[in-house]
Design an enzyme around this catalytic site. Structure first.
Site, short mmCIF file in Angstrom:
data_model
loop_
_atom_site.label_atom_id
_atom_site.label_comp_id
_atom_site.label_asym_id
_atom_site.label_seq_id
_atom_site.Cartn_x
_atom_site.Cartn_y
_atom_site.Cartn_z
N ALA A 1 0.92 -1.14 -0.03
CA ALA A 1 -0.04 -0.10 0.13
C ALA A 1 0.72 1.29 -0.13
CB ALA A 1 -0.95 0.02 1.15
N HIS B 1 -3.85 -10.08 -3.72
CA HIS B 1 -5.26 -9.86 -3.03
C HIS B 1 -6.51 -9.36 -3.87
CE1 HIS B 1 -2.48 -9.19 0.74
NE2 HIS B 1 -2.57 -10.44 0.26
N ARG C 1 -2.02 0.92 7.90
CA ARG C 1 -1.30 0.93 9.21
C ARG C 1 -0.73 2.03 9.56
NH1 ARG C 1 -1.31 -4.02 6.99
NH2 ARG C 1 -2.27 -5.47 8.42
N GLN D 1 0.29 -6.50 -3.36
CA GLN D 1 -0.74 -6.79 -2.47
C GLN D 1 -1.74 -5.79 -2.68
OE1 GLN D 1 1.23 -7.27 1.62
NE2 GLN D 1 2.77 -6.47 0.46
N ASP E 1 -5.29 -1.70 -6.16
CA ASP E 1 -5.95 -0.52 -6.92
C ASP E 1 -5.93 -0.57 -8.19
OD1 ASP E 1 -3.04 0.21 -7.10
OD2 ASP E 1 -3.10 1.08 -5.12
N CYS F 1 -27.18 -11.23 -5.90
CA CYS F 1 -27.34 -11.59 -7.34
C CYS F 1 -28.60 -12.20 -7.68
CB CYS F 1 -26.22 -12.71 -7.66
SG CYS F 1 -25.95 -13.03 -9.15
N THR G 1 0.31 5.59 -1.51
CA THR G 1 -0.06 6.80 -0.46
C THR G 1 0.15 7.79 -1.41
OG1 THR G 1 2.02 6.44 0.51
CG2 THR G 1 0.16 5.44 1.70
N SER H 1 5.70 -1.86 1.78
CA SER H 1 5.03 -2.54 2.64
C SER H 1 5.62 -2.78 3.98
CB SER H 1 4.92 -4.06 1.78
OG SER H 1 4.33 -4.88 2.53
P1 NAD Z 1 0.69 -1.50 5.32
O1 NAD Z 1 -0.22 -0.32 5.41
O2 NAD Z 1 0.69 -2.59 6.37
O3 NAD Z 1 2.10 -0.91 5.25
C1 NAD Z 1 2.53 0.28 4.40
C2 NAD Z 1 3.90 0.32 4.68
O4 NAD Z 1 4.31 1.55 3.62
C3 NAD Z 1 4.15 1.00 6.03
O5 NAD Z 1 5.27 0.39 6.52
C4 NAD Z 1 4.36 2.58 5.61
O6 NAD Z 1 5.35 3.23 6.40
C5 NAD Z 1 5.01 2.37 4.27
N1 NAD Z 1 4.66 3.68 3.28
C6 NAD Z 1 3.60 4.39 3.31
N2 NAD Z 1 3.46 5.49 2.54
C7 NAD Z 1 4.90 5.19 2.05
C8 NAD Z 1 5.71 6.14 1.04
N3 NAD Z 1 5.09 6.94 0.61
N4 NAD Z 1 6.80 5.68 0.68
C9 NAD Z 1 7.51 4.50 1.41
N5 NAD Z 1 6.76 3.98 2.31
C10 NAD Z 1 5.72 4.14 2.72
O7 NAD Z 1 0.44 -2.03 3.74
P2 NAD Z 1 0.70 -3.53 3.20
O8 NAD Z 1 1.98 -4.01 3.52
O9 NAD Z 1 0.39 -3.55 1.73
O10 NAD Z 1 -0.46 -4.49 3.68
C11 NAD Z 1 -1.62 -4.46 3.78
C12 NAD Z 1 -2.77 -4.58 2.98
O11 NAD Z 1 -3.32 -3.60 2.68
C13 NAD Z 1 -2.43 -5.56 1.71
O12 NAD Z 1 -2.99 -6.49 1.89
C14 NAD Z 1 -3.32 -4.51 0.81
O13 NAD Z 1 -4.12 -5.53 0.17
C15 NAD Z 1 -4.31 -3.68 1.41
N6 NAD Z 1 -4.29 -2.32 0.95
C16 NAD Z 1 -4.24 -1.92 -0.24
C17 NAD Z 1 -4.10 -0.62 -0.63
C18 NAD Z 1 -4.04 -0.34 -2.00
O14 NAD Z 1 -4.54 -1.14 -3.07
N7 NAD Z 1 -3.49 0.89 -2.58
C19 NAD Z 1 -4.40 0.45 0.18
C20 NAD Z 1 -4.47 -0.03 1.69
C21 NAD Z 1 -4.36 -1.35 2.07
#
Ligand code: NAD
Length: 257
Positions: free
Chosen positions: A29, A128, A41, A108, A111, A161, A33, A201
């Site tokens: 994720a 996912h 998280r 993971q 989007d 459905c 961001t 991640s």
């Molecule tokens: P997570 O939220 O657990 O971890 C995200 C990590 O990325 C954190 O450690 C954070 O410090 C770091 N981070 C955030 N912004 C950053 C940036 N700009 N640059 C560098 N690092 C950055 O997310 P995860 O590990 O992907 O696991 C959570 C689950 O959430 C996944 O299974 C996923 O399916 C789902 N998810 C997906 C999305 C999406 O598709 N964009 C969004 C939210 C959650």
């Protein structure tokens, strides 16, 4: 934070030295961001507002109230994500593929921003699932997400459905099994990789988080690019604690892409 030029230069060197098509990007994720999609998280992330237990697959199946809560979560997810565009990190990952450096992008994320950023859909393994597909859990018929989003925005509930099955975005909820086919493909790319680059991640969600460890056991170099330390930094050959888009932009400059 100031990017350590030496660290990005090391990553660049490993990419250039590696055999073509033997590097893998593994994203979470945090790569999205900078596109405006919150992670789970970080402070202010989605888990600050929604309880993951409440959104689990068993709960979804068990009660209409949980399904309503689940759709509320998706209404919010779609509202944010439909405006999102790929950022520099997605574009550089796509450029690495087009340079012939990557065998796969294992993500993971749900989007779709890797594909939108230029990666070939067949190279992107979505562990996912994908939030832009909605299917019936019983007969697999698909439904346009926009129609459901509109219903939710109008305050209406999501109907079942025609076959009586529940509709659900084609994503993997907690308690739901991942696709064996995608897992197998991801394993194959991981064990054959020379360089395995994790971007954004926390590396705590399993089975996804087992891939970097499998890469390391298979003698790949492991690189972790993340804003903050992760639980497996001690296994990595290179850890870059910085913004994903800034690190990938610095890499792009070295690669002249
Ligand atoms: P997570 O939220 O657990 O971890 C995200 C990590 O990325 C954190 O450690 C954070 O410090 C770091 N981070 C955030 N912004 C950053 C940036 N700009 N640059 C560098 N690092 C950055 O997310 P995860 O590990 O992907 O696991 C959570 C689950 O959430 C996944 O299974 C996923 O399916 C789902 N998810 C997906 C999305 C999406 O598709 N964009 C969004 C939210 C959650």
């Amino acid at each position: 934070m100031v990017i350590q030029d030496g660290q990005v230069a090391t990553l660049y060197r490993w990419l250039e030295e590696g055999l073509p098509g033997r590097s893998v990007v593994f994203s979470g994720a945090g790569i999205s961001t900078a596109s405006g999609i919150p992670d789970f998280r970080s402070p202010g992330g989605l888990w600050a507002r929604f309880d993951p237990d409440e959104l689990s697959f068993p709960r979804f199946l068990a009660s209409a109230q949980s399904r309503r809560r689940y759709w509320e979560f998706y209404r919010e997810n779609w509202k944010i994500s439909r405006e999102a565009l790929p950022n520099a990190a997605h574009h550089v990952v796509a450029a690495l593929e087009h340079r012939g450096m990557l065998s796969a992008v294992i993500t993971q994320n749900i989007d779709g921003l890797h594909q939108q950023g230029g990666n070939s859909p067949e190279k992107v393994l979505e562990l996912h699932g994908n939030m832009w597909e909605v299917r019936c859990l019983s007969c697999s018929r698909s439904y346009p997400w926009e129609d459901i989003y509109l219903r939710l925005e109008e305050g209406r509930t999501v109907e079942d459905c025609n076959c009586g099955g529940f509709l659900k975005p084609a994503t993997i909820s907690f308690g739901q099994s991942l696709s064996e086919k995608i897992l197998e493909e991801a394993r194959r790319h991981t064990v054959n990789s020379e360089l395995f680059i994790c971007i954004g991640s926390s590396l705590v969600v399993y089975p996804a988080a087992s891939f970097p460890q499998l890469a390391k056991q298979s003698a790949a170099r492991l690189v972790i690019i993340n804003r903050e330390p992760t639980v497996i930094d001690h296994l990595a050959d290179l850890v870059i604690n910085d913004e994903a888009s800034a690190v990938m932009s610095a890499l792009r400059d070295l690669l002249h892409i």
